[in-house]
Design a protein around this motif. Structure first.
Motif, short mmCIF file in Angstrom:
data_model
loop_
_atom_site.label_atom_id
_atom_site.label_comp_id
_atom_site.label_asym_id
_atom_site.label_seq_id
_atom_site.Cartn_x
_atom_site.Cartn_y
_atom_site.Cartn_z
N LEU A 152 0.83 -1.20 0.00
CA LEU A 152 0.00 0.00 0.00
C LEU A 152 0.86 1.25 0.00
CD1 LEU A 152 -1.86 -2.34 1.22
CD2 LEU A 152 -3.15 -0.48 2.30
N VAL A 153 2.04 1.16 0.63
CA VAL A 153 2.88 2.34 0.82
C VAL A 153 4.31 2.06 0.38
CG1 VAL A 153 1.46 3.08 2.78
CG2 VAL A 153 3.55 1.75 3.19
N ASP A 154 5.05 3.14 0.18
CA ASP A 154 6.50 3.07 0.04
C ASP A 154 7.19 3.55 1.31
OD1 ASP A 154 7.19 1.84 -2.29
OD2 ASP A 154 7.81 3.63 -3.36
N GLN A 155 6.50 4.38 2.06
CA GLN A 155 6.97 4.85 3.36
C GLN A 155 5.96 4.42 4.41
OE1 GLN A 155 7.12 9.07 2.40
NE2 GLN A 155 9.36 9.02 2.50
N VAL A 156 6.41 3.73 5.43
CA VAL A 156 5.49 3.20 6.44
C VAL A 156 5.12 4.33 7.40
CG1 VAL A 156 5.11 1.43 8.19
CG2 VAL A 156 6.52 0.93 6.17
N ALA A 171 -14.83 5.77 1.69
CA ALA A 171 -15.73 6.69 0.99
C ALA A 171 -16.47 6.01 -0.16
CB ALA A 171 -14.96 7.89 0.46
N THR A 172 -15.98 4.85 -0.63
CA THR A 172 -16.67 4.13 -1.70
C THR A 172 -17.97 3.50 -1.19
OG1 THR A 172 -15.58 1.98 -1.32
CG2 THR A 172 -14.45 3.57 -2.76
N GLY A 173 -18.05 3.24 0.10
CA GLY A 173 -19.21 2.56 0.67
C GLY A 173 -19.23 1.07 0.40
N ILE A 174 -18.13 0.53 -0.13
CA ILE A 174 -18.04 -0.89 -0.48
C ILE A 174 -17.15 -1.60 0.54
CG2 ILE A 174 -17.20 -2.51 -2.25
CD1 ILE A 174 -17.77 -0.22 -4.29
N PRO A 175 -17.53 -2.78 1.01
CA PRO A 175 -16.64 -3.52 1.93
C PRO A 175 -15.27 -3.73 1.31
CG PRO A 175 -18.80 -4.56 1.80
CD PRO A 175 -18.77 -3.51 0.72
N PHE A 176 -14.23 -3.66 2.14
CA PHE A 176 -12.88 -3.84 1.63
C PHE A 176 -12.01 -4.54 2.65
CE2 PHE A 176 -12.76 0.21 3.80
CZ PHE A 176 -11.51 0.28 4.39
N ALA A 177 -10.89 -5.06 2.18
CA ALA A 177 -9.93 -5.74 3.04
C ALA A 177 -8.54 -5.51 2.48
CB ALA A 177 -10.24 -7.24 3.14
N CYS A 178 -7.56 -5.33 3.37
CA CYS A 178 -6.18 -5.01 2.97
C CYS A 178 -5.22 -5.97 3.66
CB CYS A 178 -5.81 -3.58 3.35
SG CYS A 178 -6.91 -2.31 2.70
N ILE A 179 -4.23 -6.46 2.90
CA ILE A 179 -3.16 -7.26 3.46
C ILE A 179 -1.82 -6.57 3.21
CG2 ILE A 179 -4.39 -9.45 3.28
CD1 ILE A 179 -2.79 -10.04 0.73
N ALA A 180 -0.80 -7.00 3.92
CA ALA A 180 0.52 -6.37 3.81
C ALA A 180 1.32 -6.96 2.66
CB ALA A 180 1.30 -6.55 5.11
N GLY A 181 2.18 -6.11 2.07
CA GLY A 181 3.24 -6.54 1.18
C GLY A 181 4.58 -6.22 1.82
N ASN A 182 5.65 -6.50 1.10
CA ASN A 182 6.98 -6.27 1.67
C ASN A 182 7.22 -4.80 2.00
OD1 ASN A 182 6.95 -6.77 -1.38
ND2 ASN A 182 8.78 -5.49 -1.19
N HIS A 183 6.70 -3.88 1.18
CA HIS A 183 6.94 -2.47 1.45
C HIS A 183 6.14 -1.96 2.64
CE1 HIS A 183 9.53 -1.13 -1.91
NE2 HIS A 183 8.99 -2.15 -2.54
N ASP A 184 5.16 -2.73 3.09
CA ASP A 184 4.41 -2.34 4.27
C ASP A 184 5.14 -2.68 5.57
OD1 ASP A 184 1.86 -1.36 3.05
OD2 ASP A 184 1.83 -3.40 2.25
N VAL A 185 6.21 -3.47 5.47
CA VAL A 185 6.97 -3.85 6.66
C VAL A 185 8.47 -3.62 6.49
CG1 VAL A 185 5.25 -5.56 7.38
CG2 VAL A 185 7.16 -6.28 5.92
N THR A 186 8.86 -2.98 5.38
CA THR A 186 10.28 -2.77 5.08
C THR A 186 10.45 -1.45 4.35
OG1 THR A 186 10.60 -5.16 4.83
CG2 THR A 186 12.33 -3.73 3.96
N GLU A 187 11.40 -0.63 4.79
CA GLU A 187 11.75 0.58 4.06
C GLU A 187 13.19 0.47 3.55
OE1 GLU A 187 11.13 4.22 6.14
OE2 GLU A 187 8.95 4.07 6.09
N GLU A 188 13.46 1.17 2.46
CA GLU A 188 14.81 1.21 1.88
C GLU A 188 15.42 2.56 2.23
OE1 GLU A 188 14.16 0.52 -2.25
OE2 GLU A 188 13.02 -1.32 -1.86
N ASP A 189 16.69 2.56 2.64
CA ASP A 189 17.26 3.78 3.25
C ASP A 189 17.60 4.88 2.25
OD1 ASP A 189 19.42 2.46 2.12
OD2 ASP A 189 20.80 2.93 3.76
N ASP A 190 17.90 4.55 1.00
CA ASP A 190 18.32 5.60 0.05
C ASP A 190 17.98 5.14 -1.36
OD1 ASP A 190 19.44 7.59 -1.47
OD2 ASP A 190 21.25 7.76 -0.25
N HIS A 191 16.91 5.69 -1.94
CA HIS A 191 16.47 5.26 -3.27
C HIS A 191 17.44 5.73 -4.37
CE1 HIS A 191 12.49 3.49 -2.45
NE2 HIS A 191 12.53 4.26 -1.37
N ARG A 192 18.38 6.61 -4.03
CA ARG A 192 19.34 7.05 -5.05
C ARG A 192 20.41 6.00 -5.30
NH1 ARG A 192 20.81 12.56 -2.09
NH2 ARG A 192 20.80 11.02 -0.41
#
Length: 278
Positions: free
Chosen positions: A70-74, A88-109
């Motif tokens: 979902l994110v690049d920055q947690v 806001a959609t009014g529709i039921p939803f569910a979200c699970i984690a990916g690697n970027h949801d539990v891991t950040e990279e220190d320098d994208h350059r």
């Protein structure tokens, strides 16, 4: 969020239409987005555009599944924004984690191999070993992420949980996970697929009601088969990876996308990809 997470979906025709979006990679909230051509701004814009396009079509949407990264920055504030948009959609939803949801990279350059991977705790709203029951189906959501790692894992505890659920309910089933569980003929991304997949497939072999596995992570549309199970991978709402490349490469020609899944009342599943209009 009184209705989150959703645990039951029931429809008049007993069919369930699911919108899967994945790999949003958001890193800025709207108020802090100044450069409209920056990668963060484009990812945010495409996320909103994908939702708008999908939900403005002639298909009734009964459930939105967000399958990780979902994110690049947690940051809690970014999840707050995503959940507000989904609510806001009014529709039921569910979200699970990916690697970027539990891991950040220190320098994208830096080249990826030189970056430090920083473990982060998962937002508590991201689900793990979660069941969504419908009139004729069961959806089994797993968290395949490993803090501080790009690759994922289907753990032995996950496999035991899946086996228990499938052994106690004979409804047609779909497993929903972030990391891919079957190689996609791209060496660099296959090195970051879910580990322990041979044990997973061996354990799932006895359950004929398992119809499909749905995942994200690879930023491309692929359909594969194993043991009579359809394995779907879905494009990102942001940027795409070039298929069948052994070294990392973006697919500059592929537009953001999303997947529809139609779970029929006779145990059949139909699925297709849509791309964001230019």
């Amino acid at each position: 969020m009184p209705n989150y997470p959703v645990t039951k979906i029931s429809t008049a025709d007993k069919q369930v239409n699911i919108l899967q979006i994945t790999d949003l990679h958001l890193s800025l909230c709207p108020a802090s987005t100044t450069d409209k051509n920056s990668k963060p701004a484009i990812c945010q814009k495409n996320f909103e555009a994908v939702l708008k396009q999908a939900l403005n079509t002639d298909i009734r949407c009964d459930l939105i599944l967000v399958t990780g990264d979902l994110v690049d920055q947690v940051r809690t504030s970014i999840y707050d924004y995503i959940f507000e948009v989904l609510e806001a959609t009014g529709i039921p939803f569910a979200c699970i984690a990916g690697n970027h949801d539990v891991t950040e990279e220190d320098d994208h350059r830096l080249p990826f191999s030189q970056r430090k991977l920083i473990p982060k705790p998962a937002d508590p709203r991201l689900l793990s070993r979660h069941v969504i029951d419908t009139d004729n189906w069961q959806l089994l959501l797993l968290d395949s992420s490993i803090t501080g790692k790009v690759a994922g894992e289907i753990t032995s505890t996950d496999i035991d949980w899946l086996s228990q659920r499938l052994g106690s309910c004979d409804k047609p089933a779909i497993i929903v996970v972030h990391h891919h569980v079957i190689p996609v003929d791209s060496a660099w991304i296959d090195s970051h697929m879910a580990k322990n997949t041979e044990d997973f497939w061996e354990s799932m072999a006895g359950f004929e009601q398992l119809k499909a596995v749905v995942s994200g992570h690879i930023h491309q549309d692929q359909i594969r088969h194993r043991q009579g199970v359809i394995v779907y991978s879905t494009p990102s709402t942001c940027y795409q990876f070039k298929p069948f490349e052994d070294d990392f490469a973006y697919d500059e020609d592929a537009r953001p996308g999303y997947r529809w899944l139609q779970l029929a009342n006779n145990g059949k599943v139909a699925s297709w990809i849509e791309r964001l209009d230019t």
